[in-house]
Design a protein around this motif. Structure first.
Motif, mmCIF file in Angstrom:
data_model
loop_
_atom_site.group_PDB
_atom_site.id
_atom_site.type_symbol
_atom_site.label_atom_id
_atom_site.label_comp_id
_atom_site.label_asym_id
_atom_site.label_seq_id
_atom_site.Cartn_x
_atom_site.Cartn_y
_atom_site.Cartn_z
ATOM 1 N N LYS A 44 47.191 38.260 -21.893
ATOM 2 C CA LYS A 44 47.023 39.054 -20.676
ATOM 3 C C LYS A 44 45.557 39.438 -20.533
ATOM 4 O O LYS A 44 44.945 39.978 -21.456
ATOM 5 N N VAL A 87 45.089 42.878 -11.325
ATOM 6 C CA VAL A 87 46.229 43.001 -12.249
ATOM 7 C C VAL A 87 46.557 44.475 -12.500
ATOM 8 O O VAL A 87 47.723 44.882 -12.481
ATOM 9 N N ASP A 142 48.254 50.069 -20.958
ATOM 10 C CA ASP A 142 48.036 49.702 -19.560
ATOM 11 C C ASP A 142 47.226 50.804 -18.906
ATOM 12 O O ASP A 142 47.754 51.889 -18.626
#
Lengths: 486, 486
Positions: free
Chosen positions: A405, A411, A336
């Motif tokens: 994703k 996001v 991430d």
């Protein structure tokens, strides 16, 4: 982008394309537009760009204004600087003049627009006074023979549907010349189907829905001929084919992507090897639709580009491929990214290769040494970053609905800044707007310090691309829809 | 390359480096060497380069000749073309003249070599007649002040140990100026340790064993000053640090490599983003040794390079990173590449960024438009490919001994062509030789058709790099040893 799907033998050398229903202007190499440096004395030209009032990131969101309602207001974008940048860019032809500041509006520069300008050049919903005249700055440099053009005063095309992201700082553009749109659409489909066998029949609807004709005509209002527009159109289609088939929606995957992308890159940046192994490489370039598309689009491009323009394009494509590979690596490792990491990746996985061919498509050249200047590199990077965040914003709901994703700025912001989806989205709009302001400020400063015709025209071309790109996203309701945050 | 290991805070802006024991020539911008076009009338200059007889790929291998035994023979490399290529390149200073062809040797071009040339310029073991004079083509352009140089006629440095790969087509080079070697070695170590904190103490031996000073002095015989050499030395060390720490030996891995490389690439090709996120990116550039090294080396480079030279370098580094990522993808997916696929990958995972800065290191500029010409791009690609296969050949035993599978050309040939290890190795030598001949032919043709001083000097600079690179591999017995195939 449609999934090319079918595979076949190598493609023959592309035939020279016969003139279509809109024959090209005889000699397409357009001279630089005679734009005086005064055109960039921007401090004297406070024509504020169109912007919707920026919604507050907390509190009750305002009702979305209907597009393009805000044109005649002297809207200031919140959160951006108020220096050079905000006054900078109607470079690409926004004709919106702020009626509230008439005293400070200097006489706009009017480049002799041919009476038979190819198609409507009216800003949607904007005034038809002084402002619209400046549009011709971005109109084709060479007048077309009357016999090949529509009547001098065609009825304006109806405004396309689609709503801009509320609060997004942007410039409306003239409705793209429908005759050119139709001709590019016709030719690009023939190229995709007959020359590179890009997709199986069942993907035809997606190909049409991409609206490549509208996209490229809107982004390159100064292309002298349809042949020039086709250079941009083929490359855009090829880039999307590689992205879809190698990386994303249509059979793509992050696994092993580095190998596939490198081999595809050799269609742009050729292998130089021994006689024994060159034929197998040559053959590989015809072995799948993405490589056929890259090779053919590049073949056409290099025939119209200078070697330095081709080198610049290869570099930008190497950057793009590095960006794809960073994103793929993060997908594989479930990384991430921090917001700054995402923004760095997105500076590479970026539209940059599209605006930077604006001079080739425009029929002139920004000299290599001017292109390489740090100030120009900064302008290009900021423009590319702004356009790319536009993509993040408009494709937000599409990506949320896709399997897996998909990283995009809202996001990432939601995750790393622990924001609600709505606040993250609004924060992404804010980031976009700052990038746009920075781009415009940097472009204005460069134009002021280096008012060479090729520099000024290139900057206007990049700005036109930025605006056209936004307009394509806004109007492409086949692909995009906005989230329900307002 | 040593493993940098230790991490620390961001690095301050690099201080200007004080002159060392070998102060630089006052004004480092060297004018182009006055090389007449006749220097490249190569058809009239059949000075065959040095080569060992190529061993047959089957049958009893010949005994390895002791280096540099074969110099005075009129050796022809088997398997290569006999056209322009073979007569082409003593460009970089091979002084070997074939005594058997004296009638056709035209008067070599002698560029006024300063009497105080910095160090021995004698070809190892070669004749000292006509041929050696041409060496001065690659000597520093600016005479150094006598007070800062060793005595005019220092004792020649002893020939370095190390054996050339039998049958490998190559050119011996003069022993690199030992004074410069020592000074670059001293300064680069100070930079690595004090400025970028590149490695922990325990890796010092590996750093020294890399012999960066000898490498760069040998590859850039025309650098006007030690400061210029340092530009090349820092970049080379930084490139190796990234390769080792991100990709290979010292903590590297193919997993997630795309993300790491992209973030490192921003040390070369900076991020342009919002005020809020720029500081985190800035900070990241100091967060590990590879990025500290990239950033610092690039900072020094851009201060000496033109913007176009910096742009060229960024492009070549993007290519390099694409090459790393293709190799990594294949490693992750256990893909055994075809020979042509391997050669394509190796055109990107390649020394190319090193020879292409030869003009910056030489104190002049090959103009961007000349660099971008397809003929020049071909020369550069072929030179890079030849040098890179040299690396495959010399590092063969080192890579075999390393954990995991290392792709290199002999290994790929053995697998895909079902050859014995020995035959695959000899086949790889053959491929290298063809690439070298193609490079020399292409360079000679370009020089003949475009005999501009900057083009000619650049071509000579690339050739010098190719030769210096081979010599460094040959003599770096700390890192490399040959297989037992002869």
């Amino acid at each position: 982008m449609p999934d090319p799907g079918a595979r076949g033998p190598s493609v023959p050398a592309p035939p020279s394309e016969p003139a279509g229903t809109v024959p090209d202007v005889p000699t397409p190499s357009a001279p630089d537009l005679p734009i005086p440096a005064a055109a960039f004395a921007l401090a004297a030209m406070p024509r504020p760009p169109v912007a919707h009032p920026f919604p507050p990131s907390t509190g009750t969101p305002p009702a979305p204004p209907s597009e393009p309602a805000a044109v005649p207001t002297a809207a200031r974008v919140l959160g951006g600087p108020t220096g050079l940048g905000t006054t900078a860019l109607s470079l690409a032809g926004s004709g919106a003049v702020a009626p509230s500041e008439p005293a400070s509006v200097s006489e706009p520069v009017i480049v002799s627009a041919p009476a038979i300008a190819p198609g409507p050049q009216r800003v949607l919903g904007g005034p038809s006074g002084l402002g619209t005249a400046s549009l011709s700055l971005a109109s084709p440099a060479s007048p077309a023979p009357t016999s090949h053009r529509p009547s001098p005063e065609p009825a304006p095309a109806p405004p396309a549907e689609g709503q801009a992201v509320p609060g997004l700082y942007h410039h409306p553009v003239p409705e793209p010349d429908p005759v050119r749109v139709e001709e590019v659409s016709r030719r690009i489909k023939r190229w995709a189907e007959d020359e590179v066998r890009l997709y199986p029949e069942e993907w035809e609807g997606q190909f049409d829905g991409f609206s490549i004709g509208r996209y490229m005509v809107g982004c390159h209002p100064d292309a002298p001929t349809v042949d020039h527009l086709m250079i941009a159109a083929r490359l855009m289609v090829a880039e999307n084919a590689v992205d879809d088939c190698y990386c994303e929606d249509h059979g793509g995957s992050p696994v092993g992507l580095g190998g596939r992308l490198l081999l595809a890159h050799t269609a742009l940046d050729p292998l130089h090897t021994t006689q024994e192994y060159a034929p197998a490489w040559e053959e590989s370039l015809g072995s799948d639709p993405p490589r056929r598309a890259y090779r053919s689009a590049m073949d056409y491009f290099v025939r119209m580009a200078t070697p330095s323009q081709a080198d610049r394009f290869r570099h930008d494509m190497a950057r793009l491929h590095l960006g794809y590979l960073a994103e793929a690596a993060w997908a594989e490792t479930d990384h991430d990214p921090e917001v700054w990491e995402y923004l760095a990746m997105r500076q590479f996985n970026n539209f940059r290769p599209c605006p930077t061919i604006t001079d080739t498509v425009g029929g002139y050249e920004l000299p290599a040494d001017l292109h390489a200047r740090p100030e120009m590199q900064r302008v290009i990077a900021l423009a590319g970053n702004a356009t790319t965040i536009v993509n993040d914003l408009y494709s937000y709901t599409k990506e949320l609905a896709s399997p897996g994703k998909h990283l995009n700025l809202p996001v990432v912001l939601a995750e790393r800044r622990q924001l609600s989806e709505r606040d993250a989205y609004l924060k992404a709009v804010e980031i976009h707007n700052e990038l746009m302001h920075s781009f415009e400020a940097a472009a204005a400063e460069l134009a002021a310090h280096c008012p060479l015709p090729s520099v000024v025209r290139f900057l206007k071309g990049v700005a036109a691309w930025v605006d056209g790109n936004h307009d394509w996203h806004r109007t492409n309701t086949y692909r995009y829809s906005l989230p329900d945050f307002w």
